[in-house]
Design a protein around this motif. Structure first.
Motif, PDB file in Angstrom:
ATOM      1  N   ARG A 103     -42.103 -50.937  10.264  1.00  0.00           N
ATOM      2  CA  ARG A 103     -43.501 -51.320  10.345  1.00  0.00           C
ATOM      3  C   ARG A 103     -43.906 -49.402   9.067  1.00  0.00           C
ATOM      4  N   LYS A 104     -43.394 -49.274   8.812  1.00  0.00           N
ATOM      5  CA  LYS A 104     -44.249 -47.777   8.571  1.00  0.00           C
ATOM      6  C   LYS A 104     -43.332 -47.846   6.723  1.00  0.00           C
ATOM      7  N   MET A 105     -44.652 -46.754   6.331  1.00  0.00           N
ATOM      8  CA  MET A 105     -44.223 -46.275   5.076  1.00  0.00           C
ATOM      9  C   MET A 105     -43.134 -44.861   4.488  1.00  0.00           C
ATOM     10  N   TYR A 106     -42.393 -44.825   3.710  1.00  0.00           N
ATOM     11  CA  TYR A 106     -41.863 -44.391   3.199  1.00  0.00           C
ATOM     12  C   TYR A 106     -42.222 -44.219   2.001  1.00  0.00           C
ATOM     13  N   LYS A 107     -41.494 -42.377   1.475  1.00  0.00           N
ATOM     14  CA  LYS A 107     -42.055 -41.667  -0.109  1.00  0.00           C
ATOM     15  C   LYS A 107     -39.986 -41.925  -0.300  1.00  0.00           C
ATOM     16  N   CYS A 108     -39.647 -42.127  -1.421  1.00  0.00           N
ATOM     17  CA  CYS A 108     -38.359 -42.152  -1.458  1.00  0.00           C
ATOM     18  C   CYS A 108     -38.040 -40.351  -2.273  1.00  0.00           C
ATOM     19  N   LEU A 109     -37.426 -40.141  -1.936  1.00  0.00           N
ATOM     20  CA  LEU A 109     -37.410 -38.326  -2.107  1.00  0.00           C
ATOM     21  C   LEU A 109     -35.659 -38.540  -3.152  1.00  0.00           C
ATOM     22  N   LYS A 110     -35.155 -38.563  -3.319  1.00  0.00           N
ATOM     23  CA  LYS A 110     -34.433 -39.159  -4.289  1.00  0.00           C
ATOM     24  C   LYS A 110     -33.350 -40.562  -4.216  1.00  0.00           C
ATOM     25  N   GLN A 111     -32.541 -40.739  -5.772  1.00  0.00           N
ATOM     26  CA  GLN A 111     -32.277 -42.419  -5.954  1.00  0.00           C
ATOM     27  C   GLN A 111     -31.709 -42.827  -4.826  1.00  0.00           C
ATOM     28  N   ASN A 112     -31.669 -44.279  -4.961  1.00  0.00           N
ATOM     29  CA  ASN A 112     -30.547 -44.023  -4.237  1.00  0.00           C
ATOM     30  C   ASN A 112     -30.136 -45.957  -4.044  1.00  0.00           C
ATOM     31  N   GLN A 113     -29.691 -46.672  -2.886  1.00  0.00           N
ATOM     32  CA  GLN A 113     -29.418 -48.081  -2.374  1.00  0.00           C
ATOM     33  C   GLN A 113     -29.536 -48.507  -1.776  1.00  0.00           C
ATOM     34  N   ASP A 114     -30.136 -47.703  -0.229  1.00  0.00           N
ATOM     35  CA  ASP A 114     -30.140 -48.235   0.850  1.00  0.00           C
ATOM     36  C   ASP A 114     -30.708 -48.942   1.501  1.00  0.00           C
ATOM     37  N   ILE A 115     -30.865 -49.924   1.993  1.00  0.00           N
ATOM     38  CA  ILE A 115     -31.689 -51.073   2.750  1.00  0.00           C
ATOM     39  C   ILE A 115     -32.881 -50.720   4.027  1.00  0.00           C
ATOM     40  N   SER A 116     -32.615 -49.304   3.663  1.00  0.00           N
ATOM     41  CA  SER A 116     -32.888 -48.864   5.826  1.00  0.00           C
ATOM     42  C   SER A 116     -33.251 -47.574   5.223  1.00  0.00           C
ATOM     43  N   ALA A 117     -34.494 -46.944   6.088  1.00  0.00           N
ATOM     44  CA  ALA A 117     -34.826 -45.816   6.312  1.00  0.00           C
ATOM     45  C   ALA A 117     -34.106 -44.146   6.171  1.00  0.00           C
ATOM     46  N   ASN A 118     -32.774 -44.558   5.765  1.00  0.00           N
ATOM     47  CA  ASN A 118     -32.096 -42.537   5.536  1.00  0.00           C
ATOM     48  C   ASN A 118     -33.068 -41.122   5.421  1.00  0.00           C
ATOM     49  N   VAL A 119     -32.787 -40.623   6.610  1.00  0.00           N
ATOM     50  CA  VAL A 119     -33.790 -39.681   6.423  1.00  0.00           C
ATOM     51  C   VAL A 119     -33.301 -38.920   5.784  1.00  0.00           C
ATOM     52  N   THR A 120     -32.376 -38.352   4.922  1.00  0.00           N
ATOM     53  CA  THR A 120     -31.692 -38.156   3.622  1.00  0.00           C
ATOM     54  C   THR A 120     -32.191 -38.296   2.565  1.00  0.00           C
ATOM     55  N   ASN A 121     -32.786 -39.994   2.310  1.00  0.00           N
ATOM     56  CA  ASN A 121     -33.476 -39.861   1.493  1.00  0.00           C
ATOM     57  C   ASN A 121     -34.736 -40.316   1.244  1.00  0.00           C
ATOM     58  N   PHE A 122     -35.601 -40.449   2.222  1.00  0.00           N
ATOM     59  CA  PHE A 122     -36.661 -41.241   2.751  1.00  0.00           C
ATOM     60  C   PHE A 122     -37.251 -40.046   4.258  1.00  0.00           C
ATOM     61  N   ILE A 123     -38.959 -39.943   3.663  1.00  0.00           N
ATOM     62  CA  ILE A 123     -39.676 -39.359   4.666  1.00  0.00           C
ATOM     63  C   ILE A 123     -40.787 -39.642   5.028  1.00  0.00           C
ATOM     64  N   PRO A 124     -40.623 -40.736   5.690  1.00  0.00           N
ATOM     65  CA  PRO A 124     -42.639 -41.127   6.513  1.00  0.00           C
ATOM     66  C   PRO A 124     -43.682 -40.533   5.423  1.00  0.00           C
ATOM     67  N   LEU A 125     -44.754 -42.023   5.567  1.00  0.00           N
ATOM     68  CA  LEU A 125     -45.333 -40.908   5.243  1.00  0.00           C
ATOM     69  C   LEU A 125     -46.867 -41.588   6.132  1.00  0.00           C
ATOM     70  N   ASP A 126     -46.467 -42.423   7.483  1.00  0.00           N
ATOM     71  CA  ASP A 126     -47.188 -42.492   8.150  1.00  0.00           C
ATOM     72  C   ASP A 126     -48.572 -41.306   9.270  1.00  0.00           C
ATOM     73  N   ASN A 127     -49.735 -41.908   9.874  1.00  0.00           N
ATOM     74  CA  ASN A 127     -49.971 -40.942  10.317  1.00  0.00           C
ATOM     75  C   ASN A 127     -49.455 -40.526  11.380  1.00  0.00           C
ATOM     76  N   ASN A 128     -48.706 -41.317  12.270  1.00  0.00           N
ATOM     77  CA  ASN A 128     -48.388 -40.695  13.763  1.00  0.00           C
ATOM     78  C   ASN A 128     -47.091 -39.238  12.755  1.00  0.00           C
ATOM     79  N   SER A 129     -45.913 -39.969  11.897  1.00  0.00           N
ATOM     80  CA  SER A 129     -45.130 -39.447  11.490  1.00  0.00           C
ATOM     81  C   SER A 129     -45.976 -37.974  11.068  1.00  0.00           C
ATOM     82  N   LEU A 130     -46.913 -38.043   9.854  1.00  0.00           N
ATOM     83  CA  LEU A 130     -47.924 -36.900   9.722  1.00  0.00           C
ATOM     84  C   LEU A 130     -47.988 -36.109  10.308  1.00  0.00           C
ATOM     85  N   LEU A 131     -48.291 -36.266  11.876  1.00  0.00           N
ATOM     86  CA  LEU A 131     -49.042 -35.309  12.504  1.00  0.00           C
ATOM     87  C   LEU A 131     -48.062 -34.836  14.004  1.00  0.00           C
TER      88      LEU A 131
END
Length: 241
Positions: A103-131
């Motif tokens: 239930r978080k929004m993620y920014k894609c870092l590089k092109q991929n075909q993941d169906i989950s938020a792999n930390v190497t390809n996505f970075i979370p943008l929700d307030n708790n993660s940013l904090l």
């Protein structure tokens, strides 16, 4: 015998029937009533949808308005909104994706075909993660490995993603540090990010000794023999893994 229309039951006299003004008036009343109902429905719809009633979803940034995907992407500094991470297909860099599991929004870092938020390809943008990331920038941690070692001091520390190591090798130890000797192992959480780390052991007189870092084990080795009987030092900062 007259027929009737399917929806609002307007009378349809047969061709052989005499003209009846009452039939005309009755049909007119039905039409007028239906138009009034439609006007009321359209007025309600124009008010927009709410939690309590259905209607046209109105886009905007004001209270009670829905935020469209492109506006959401702009707020996140991204090119566009790409949908759910769980959806099959290519995920593009600088697009944001929603993860139904976390239930978080993620920014894609590089092109991929993941169906989950792999930390190497996505970075979370929700307030708790940013904090949490902001808090980590000022969090200071230290590990003292001096006790049990043969050194006068062996201390690791880190602030955010910057690591620091201080090593004080006493004069009675330096002659035994031949080429290939293991100096120390970086503790978990303090390993350098780079594979090609070059650390220099030095003395105020200008004498130095090079080291070799093994990124797989976290070990740091002497690369050339210390041929001096003086205290040597290693005091340097590095990026954390």
């Amino acid at each position: 015998m007259a027929k009737y229309t399917e929806n609002i039951r307007l009378a349809q006299p047969e061709g052989s029937d005499y003209y009846d003004i009452e039939v005309f008036n009755h049909n007119s009343e039905l039409i007028d009533k239906k138009i009034g109902e439609m006007d009321n429905s359209l007025a309600t719809i124009k008010e927009g949808a709410t939690r309590e009633k259905a209607g046209i979803v109105q886009l905007g940034t004001e209270e009670g308005k829905a935020l469209e995907g492109m506006m959401l992407a702009r707020l996140a500094g991204a090119y566009g909104y790409g949908g759910d991470i769980q959806d099959e297909g290519v995920k593009n860099p600088n697009y944001i994706y929603y993860d139904r599991n976390t239930r978080k929004m993620y920014k894609c870092l590089k092109q991929n075909q993941d169906i989950s938020a792999n930390v190497t390809n996505f970075i979370p943008l929700d307030n708790n993660s940013l904090l949490e990331r902001l808090e980590n920038l000022i969090k200071y941690q230290t590990v003292n490995k001096t006790v049990g070692s043969r050194y006068s001091s062996l201390i690791f520390s880190k602030t955010g993603n910057i690591g620091h190591v201080f090593l004080d090798i006493p004069s009675n130890v330096t002659p035994s540090l031949i080429e290939g000797t293991l100096l120390f192992t970086f503790p978990a959480g303090f390993k350098p990010k780079t594979f090609n780390l070059k650390l220099i052991i030095s003395h105020p007189s200008g004498r130095t000794a090079r080291t070799r870092y093994d990124a797989n084990t976290g070990n740091l080795y002497i690369l050339n023999k210390l041929d001096v009987a003086e205290s040597m030092y290693l005091d340097t900062f590095y990026f954390l893994d």
